[in-house]
Design a protein around this motif. Structure first.
Motif, PDB file in Angstrom:
ATOM      1  N   HIS A   1     -24.722 -31.626  -4.207  1.00  0.00           N
ATOM      2  CA  HIS A   1     -24.261 -30.335  -3.680  1.00  0.00           C
ATOM      3  C   HIS A   1     -25.396 -29.653  -2.902  1.00  0.00           C
ATOM      4  CE1 HIS A   1     -21.734 -26.714  -3.670  1.00  0.00           C
ATOM      5  NE2 HIS A   1     -22.879 -26.055  -3.787  1.00  0.00           N
TER       6      HIS A   1
ATOM      7  N   LYS B   1     -17.884 -30.992   0.447  1.00  0.00           N
ATOM      8  CA  LYS B   1     -17.476 -29.624   0.117  1.00  0.00           C
ATOM      9  C   LYS B   1     -18.642 -28.649   0.297  1.00  0.00           C
ATOM     10  CE  LYS B   1     -15.470 -26.765  -3.471  1.00  0.00           C
ATOM     11  NZ  LYS B   1     -15.512 -26.459  -4.887  1.00  0.00           N
TER      12      LYS B   1
ATOM     13  N   TRP C   1     -12.093 -31.706   3.261  1.00  0.00           N
ATOM     14  CA  TRP C   1     -13.196 -30.962   3.876  1.00  0.00           C
ATOM     15  C   TRP C   1     -13.588 -31.493   5.250  1.00  0.00           C
ATOM     16  CZ3 TRP C   1     -13.465 -26.746   1.302  1.00  0.00           C
ATOM     17  CH2 TRP C   1     -13.178 -26.750  -0.063  1.00  0.00           C
TER      18      TRP C   1
ATOM     19  N   LYS D   1     -19.396 -28.153   4.049  1.00  0.00           N
ATOM     20  CA  LYS D   1     -18.336 -27.368   4.699  1.00  0.00           C
ATOM     21  C   LYS D   1     -18.403 -25.904   4.284  1.00  0.00           C
ATOM     22  CE  LYS D   1     -14.659 -26.937   7.207  1.00  0.00           C
ATOM     23  NZ  LYS D   1     -14.820 -26.908   8.642  1.00  0.00           N
ATOM     24  N   GLU D   2     -18.577 -25.653   2.981  1.00  0.00           N
ATOM     25  CA  GLU D   2     -18.624 -24.276   2.491  1.00  0.00           C
ATOM     26  C   GLU D   2     -19.839 -23.511   3.019  1.00  0.00           C
ATOM     27  OE1 GLU D   2     -18.296 -24.668  -1.774  1.00  0.00           O
ATOM     28  OE2 GLU D   2     -16.099 -24.585  -1.675  1.00  0.00           O
TER      29      GLU D   2
ATOM     30  N   HIS E   1     -17.104 -36.136  -2.544  1.00  0.00           N
ATOM     31  CA  HIS E   1     -16.452 -34.824  -2.526  1.00  0.00           C
ATOM     32  C   HIS E   1     -17.501 -33.710  -2.589  1.00  0.00           C
ATOM     33  CE1 HIS E   1     -13.453 -31.738  -3.308  1.00  0.00           C
ATOM     34  NE2 HIS E   1     -14.191 -31.330  -4.328  1.00  0.00           N
ATOM     35  N   SER E   2     -18.493 -33.888  -3.442  1.00  0.00           N
ATOM     36  CA  SER E   2     -19.519 -32.864  -3.644  1.00  0.00           C
ATOM     37  C   SER E   2     -20.295 -32.563  -2.363  1.00  0.00           C
ATOM     38  CB  SER E   2     -20.472 -33.307  -4.758  1.00  0.00           C
ATOM     39  OG  SER E   2     -21.433 -32.332  -5.016  1.00  0.00           O
TER      40      SER E   2
ATOM     41  N   ASP F   1     -12.131 -38.148  -1.448  1.00  0.00           N
ATOM     42  CA  ASP F   1     -12.029 -36.808  -2.023  1.00  0.00           C
ATOM     43  C   ASP F   1     -12.548 -36.698  -3.452  1.00  0.00           C
ATOM     44  OD1 ASP F   1     -10.074 -38.103  -3.521  1.00  0.00           O
ATOM     45  OD2 ASP F   1      -8.516 -36.624  -3.133  1.00  0.00           O
TER      46      ASP F   1
ATOM     47  N   SER G   1     -10.427 -36.722   1.918  1.00  0.00           N
ATOM     48  CA  SER G   1     -11.118 -35.462   1.654  1.00  0.00           C
ATOM     49  C   SER G   1     -10.454 -34.306   2.405  1.00  0.00           C
ATOM     50  CB  SER G   1     -12.579 -35.567   2.110  1.00  0.00           C
ATOM     51  OG  SER G   1     -13.208 -34.311   2.054  1.00  0.00           O
TER      52      SER G   1
END
Length: 176
Positions: free
Chosen positions: A22, A50, A76, A53-54, A46-47, A41, A74
């Motif tokens: 992350h 995400k 994202w 993107k965030e 995924h980590s 995903d 995914s």
């Protein structure tokens, strides 16, 4: 830079790996880098997607048809590049990326790592390849590579092609 991340799509792994992954995704976005990954995903894939993107970064998924058929795409992705199979995926990931960061993973991650390293040994590219040895995850692989080198099975030291890192700061430094 477009940073290709090879990593696990499994969920039942050390939570520390998720935290560190992350942080990589967030760091990439905050420093103007894009993430290129396999488009799954779940797990570390995924980590990293995400988090990037965030944090406002661009996420590029190079996705084999089978992943889409399984409904594992995914959510994202900014850019979705479909491929027929894993061979196409690796080829496109190599073309799309400026550097490769290898996180904890299994057979697929090892396949991706060795594909890009083999390509580097033949001068198909001179892009950085960084093995992020999170919490000692890759210690046995590093020992295996050292053993192969000691036995004369490599033309050059594997360190010529693969940089190792144990922290995100070391990963960042190895990119340049």
């Amino acid at each position: 830079m477009k940073l290709c991340v090879f990593c696990s799509a499994n969920q039942q792994i050390d939570p520390l790996f998720f935290e560190m992954t992350h942080a990589l995704g967030r760091w990439a976005a905050e420093n103007g880098h894009s993430i290129v990954f396999g488009g799954h995903d779940a797990g570390l894939m995924h980590s990293v997607s995400k988090a990037c993107k965030e944090a406002g970064g661009q996420v590029i998924g190079v996705v084999p048809r089978k992943i889409e058929e399984m409904g594992k795409l995914s959510p994202w992705l900014d850019v979705h590049i479909p491929t027929e199979d894993l061979t196409d995926r690796k080829e496109l990931m190599m073309v799309q990326s400026d550097a490769f960061i290898v996180l904890p993973g299994g057979i697929g991650t090892l396949d991706e790592l060795f594909t890009v390293v083999a390509a580097a040994t033949l001068n198909y590219h001179q892009k950085p390849i960084i093995l992020w040895n999170m919490n000692g995850f890759w210690n046995s692989l590093i020992a295996c590579l050292d053993d192969l080198e000691a036995k004369g099975m490599m033309r050059n030291s594997w360190h010529t092609y693969i940089k190792t890192a144990t922290t995100l700061d070391e990963v960042a430094a190895a990119l340049f």
